[in-house]
Write a protein that holds these residues in place. Structure first.
Motif, PDB file in Angstrom:
ATOM      1  N   UNK A 345     -18.594   1.377 107.152  1.00 38.05           N
ATOM      2  CA  UNK A 345     -17.517   0.347 108.458  1.00 38.05           C
ATOM      3  C   UNK A 345     -18.076  -0.704 108.914  1.00 38.05           C
ATOM      4  N   UNK A 346     -17.279  -1.565 109.318  1.00 39.68           N
ATOM      5  CA  UNK A 346     -18.342  -3.252 110.091  1.00 39.68           C
ATOM      6  C   UNK A 346     -17.816  -2.655 111.397  1.00 39.68           C
ATOM      7  N   UNK A 347     -16.363  -1.651 111.827  1.00 42.42           N
ATOM      8  CA  UNK A 347     -16.867  -1.214 113.216  1.00 42.42           C
ATOM      9  C   UNK A 347     -18.218  -0.087 113.497  1.00 42.42           C
ATOM     10  N   UNK A 348     -19.228   0.249 113.017  1.00 49.00           N
ATOM     11  CA  UNK A 348     -19.950   0.658 112.834  1.00 49.00           C
ATOM     12  C   UNK A 348     -21.433   0.246 112.743  1.00 49.00           C
ATOM     13  N   UNK A 349     -21.049  -0.983 111.662  1.00 47.81           N
ATOM     14  CA  UNK A 349     -22.040  -2.318 112.071  1.00 47.81           C
ATOM     15  C   UNK A 349     -22.369  -2.979 112.426  1.00 47.81           C
ATOM     16  N   UNK A 388     -17.301   7.472 109.141  1.00 49.55           N
ATOM     17  CA  UNK A 388     -17.210   8.833 109.494  1.00 49.55           C
ATOM     18  C   UNK A 388     -18.713   9.461 109.253  1.00 49.55           C
ATOM     19  N   UNK A 389     -19.412  10.179 110.137  1.00 47.55           N
ATOM     20  CA  UNK A 389     -20.735  11.052 109.941  1.00 47.55           C
ATOM     21  C   UNK A 389     -20.182  12.978 109.698  1.00 47.55           C
ATOM     22  N   UNK A 390     -20.368  12.546 108.043  1.00 46.01           N
ATOM     23  CA  UNK A 390     -20.105  13.767 107.069  1.00 46.01           C
ATOM     24  C   UNK A 390     -21.012  14.624 107.061  1.00 46.01           C
ATOM     25  N   UNK A 391     -21.340  15.999 107.026  1.00 46.71           N
ATOM     26  CA  UNK A 391     -22.221  16.697 106.315  1.00 46.71           C
ATOM     27  C   UNK A 391     -21.976  16.490 104.913  1.00 46.71           C
ATOM     28  N   UNK A 392     -23.640  17.075 104.381  1.00 51.68           N
ATOM     29  CA  UNK A 392     -23.461  17.063 103.001  1.00 51.68           C
ATOM     30  C   UNK A 392     -22.611  17.752 102.410  1.00 51.68           C
ATOM     31  N   UNK A 393     -22.003  19.144 102.270  1.00 50.40           N
ATOM     32  CA  UNK A 393     -21.123  19.751 102.287  1.00 50.40           C
ATOM     33  C   UNK A 393     -20.370  19.062 101.571  1.00 50.40           C
ATOM     34  N   UNK A 394     -19.365  17.927 102.603  1.00 47.56           N
ATOM     35  CA  UNK A 394     -18.183  17.585 102.639  1.00 47.56           C
ATOM     36  C   UNK A 394     -18.796  16.891 101.640  1.00 47.56           C
ATOM     37  N   UNK A 407     -29.847   8.269 102.233  1.00 45.65           N
ATOM     38  CA  UNK A 407     -28.289   7.157 101.788  1.00 45.65           C
ATOM     39  C   UNK A 407     -27.148   7.912 102.195  1.00 45.65           C
ATOM     40  N   UNK A 408     -26.243   8.698 103.008  1.00 45.26           N
ATOM     41  CA  UNK A 408     -25.206   9.208 102.391  1.00 45.26           C
ATOM     42  C   UNK A 408     -24.131   8.993 102.135  1.00 45.26           C
ATOM     43  N   UNK A 409     -24.874   7.582 101.054  1.00 43.87           N
ATOM     44  CA  UNK A 409     -23.216   7.267 100.152  1.00 43.87           C
ATOM     45  C   UNK A 409     -21.954   6.541 101.227  1.00 43.87           C
ATOM     46  N   UNK A 410     -21.193   6.646 100.578  1.00 48.77           N
ATOM     47  CA  UNK A 410     -20.345   5.570 100.382  1.00 48.77           C
ATOM     48  C   UNK A 410     -18.899   6.483 101.391  1.00 48.77           C
ATOM     49  N   UNK A 411     -18.850   7.721 101.131  1.00 47.65           N
ATOM     50  CA  UNK A 411     -18.056   8.998 101.802  1.00 47.65           C
ATOM     51  C   UNK A 411     -16.870   8.464 103.475  1.00 47.65           C
ATOM     52  N   UNK A 436     -12.725  15.101 105.221  1.00 48.04           N
ATOM     53  CA  UNK A 436     -12.342  15.388 106.163  1.00 48.04           C
ATOM     54  C   UNK A 436     -11.795  14.415 107.681  1.00 48.04           C
ATOM     55  N   UNK A 437     -10.556  14.521 108.339  1.00 47.48           N
ATOM     56  CA  UNK A 437      -9.998  13.727 109.272  1.00 47.48           C
ATOM     57  C   UNK A 437     -11.322  13.792 110.577  1.00 47.48           C
ATOM     58  N   UNK A 438     -11.901  13.286 111.031  1.00 47.49           N
ATOM     59  CA  UNK A 438     -12.255  12.827 111.721  1.00 47.49           C
ATOM     60  C   UNK A 438     -11.946  12.725 113.881  1.00 47.49           C
TER      61      UNK A 438
END
Length: 550
Positions: A345-349, A388-394, A407-411, A436-438
């Motif tokens: 998301x560009x708000x993060x970039x 969103x910063x997601x855990x690998x298991x999510x 690279x954490x992908x697109x989730x 998840x919903x942060x």
């Protein structure tokens, strides 16, 4: 949050300068309580899209699919996957969207299918069945290795061995996403029939996934390495992925694609006011590919690239991208975006330490909505949602799982929409959602921002209203102004109307002297920004915007 009911435009050029709102169905609204969004959920929330002032919605895939790549692996092009609903639900969605004045664009994923598609199941049974040549099959090299060095974007070789045919088949993405052979006219006819199916159901346009991937080099020549002289533009893949080390001369962007796009356009022209927007992922060649696919008024109406979907939110970068389009496309058209379902998301970039995230979100939208071209917004950006910063298991994205942790992908950009901060899962679902919903997302939910003056959501509505009210911002000319500072300055002109926009995308205050040719310009209110202006000099704070009107 009501929206005035109207009728959908029948102007054949409605797409030119349009604002398109992308909806990721799995993450928009769950209406069944299974934790996954669906078509009826979208229908129930269409007033929100209409309230933004957009012209169209774009629905990411909802077709039947094993969901190995979240629906971009289609097993039936002419039906809805049960997790999203039924064809009747889709018809109801289109009907309501049209009553709200919204066009409906759907994803058309025709460069490849799922390996569960009946076409592929038949193709792999033998080398002489009726669909034997519907996919890209090739014999191994004498040593048993793949036919050439082509790679998959999702990691590893771009070829998979099939023991029945004793051949390799090509896949640009997952091994379960075999590539169709567009050199076969029967394949072209079949995919065009699927396009016609949705045209007959009333869709207004198509977002064409990986539109430059349809054809491959018939001779299966190896791709050369990407040397330093070809750097520039956007990368074909993250630097953690060796796919980006090749110069993709032969596995995509083949000249035969132009003739097929003309066939596609010929079909759409038989229907009233239909449009296409192609996704071009082509590294340093992306903007020249857009030119080839959109000029001449006989192929695609417009394309978007990944050039502005990068971390580079600078005056130089934006000016260079727009100038390249204006120079190369001539009578073609571009669709700009800062976010979508494939990128952070560009708000993060765009946000650096010490920034006000809401101000960055507002500034980005102000820049985007004043550029020449159509624009695409991605669900949640109107709330200023960050990655969103997601855990690998999510994780559910095969791309992120394959290249984790580099690279954490697109989730992280696909988490559910947040509607009501006080409801479980922010009103998206009554049960645990598929992603998840942060809590920090829930805190900026729509109910928190809907009536709040100065919110990001309020800014989106006001800025899109301003854009729609002035033809110069919709499809007027653009001209950049020379400046010896790191400023993005340009005019938009149509008829007697001329607007001046100046953006300071740095964190330091600057001044801009209005050129003599724009004498008499007066400040024109842009929501959320109020720099000092004495009639000759604009004083901008860091990350600031100015608009003037002659």
């Amino acid at each position: 949050m009501s929206a005035k009911k109207t009728t959908v435009s029948t102007d054949k050029d409605w797409w030119r300068g349009a604002v398109i709102y992308q909806i990721y169905p799995r993450s928009f609204q769950d209406s069944t309580g299974d934790g996954s969004g669906d078509l009826n959920g979208i229908t129930g929330r269409l007033e929100h899209a209409a309230s933004l002032g957009v012209d169209a919605i774009w629905l990411s895939p909802f077709f039947k699919s094993p969901m190995a790549d979240m629906g971009y692996d289609v097993s039936d092009y002419c039906d809805v996957d049960p997790i999203f609903g039924t064809l009747g639900d889709f018809d109801a969605l289109v009907d309501k969207a049209h009553r709200l004045g919204l066009k409906v664009i759907i994803d058309q994923v025709i460069s490849h299918t799922s390996d569960q598609h009946p076409w592929f199941k038949e193709s792999r049974t033998s080398r002489d069945n009726p669909k034997a040549d519907w996919y890209v099959w090739a014999d191994p090299k004498p040593d048993g290795t793949a036919p050439n060095n082509w790679l998959s974007i999702f990691g590893g070789p771009g070829w998979e061995w099939d023991g029945v045919r004793r051949q390799y088949y090509m896949h640009n993405f997952l091994t379960s996403q075999p590539d169709l052979n567009f050199h076969n006219p029967e394949v072209q006819d079949a995919v065009l029939d699927t396009v016609k199916f949705w045209l007959e159901r009333g869709v207004d346009g198509f977002r064409l996934d990986t539109v430059n991937f349809y054809f491959h080099d018939k001779h299966l020549r190896d791709n050369p390495p990407l040397d330093g002289s070809l750097k520039g533009g956007t990368a074909d893949a993250p630097d953690t992925n060796p796919y980006g080390m090749q110069h993709h001369l032969y596995d995509k962007t083949q000249p035969e694609n132009v003739a097929f796009l003309k066939r596609l356009r010929s079909l759409l022209d038989k229907y009233e006011a239909r449009a296409t927007v192609g996704e071009v992922g082509d590294g340093y060649r992306s903007l020249s590919t857009v030119a080839a696919y959109t000029t001449g008024n006989d192929k695609l109406n417009m394309c978007y690239t990944f050039d502005l979907l990068s971390p580079n939110f600078t005056a130089d970068h934006i000016r260079n991208c727009v100038t390249a389009v204006e120079t190369q496309c001539v009578d073609g058209w571009i669709c700009w975006a800062f976010s979508n379902h494939d990128v952070m998301r560009h708000a993060s970039r765009f946000t650096a330490e010490g920034d006000d995230p809401a101000r960055i979100a507002k500034l980005a939208l102000t820049v985007l909505s004043t550029l020449r071209g159509s624009i695409c917004l991605y669900q949640g950006e109107e709330l200023g949602l960050f990655e969103a910063d997601l855990a690998f298991e999510d994780l559910r994205d095969p791309y992120g799982i394959r290249f984790w942790p580099a690279f954490k992908g697109r989730d992280g950009c696909r988490t559910p929409m947040v509607w009501d901060a006080g409801m479980p899962f922010a009103g998206f679902s009554t049960v645990k959602p598929w992603l998840p919903v942060p809590p920090a997302h829930a805190a900026v939910a729509i109910d928190r921002q809907d009536k709040q003056a100065g919110s990001v959501l309020s800014h989106y509505r006001q800025m899109l209203k301003l854009r729609k009210a002035h033809g110069a911002l919709v499809d007027g000319d653009i001209a950049f102004l020379a400046t010896n500072q790191d400023l993005l300055a340009f005019t938009r002109t149509k008829g007697e109307d001329t607007f001046l926009f100046v953006f300071n995308l740095t964190r330091e205050p600057v001044q801009f002297a209005v050129p003599s040719g724009l004498d008499g310009i007066s400040a024109f209110a842009v929501p959320g920004f109020n720099p000092d202006f004495d009639g000759k000099v604009v004083s901008l704070a860091g990350m600031d915007a100015f608009c003037g009107k002659l």
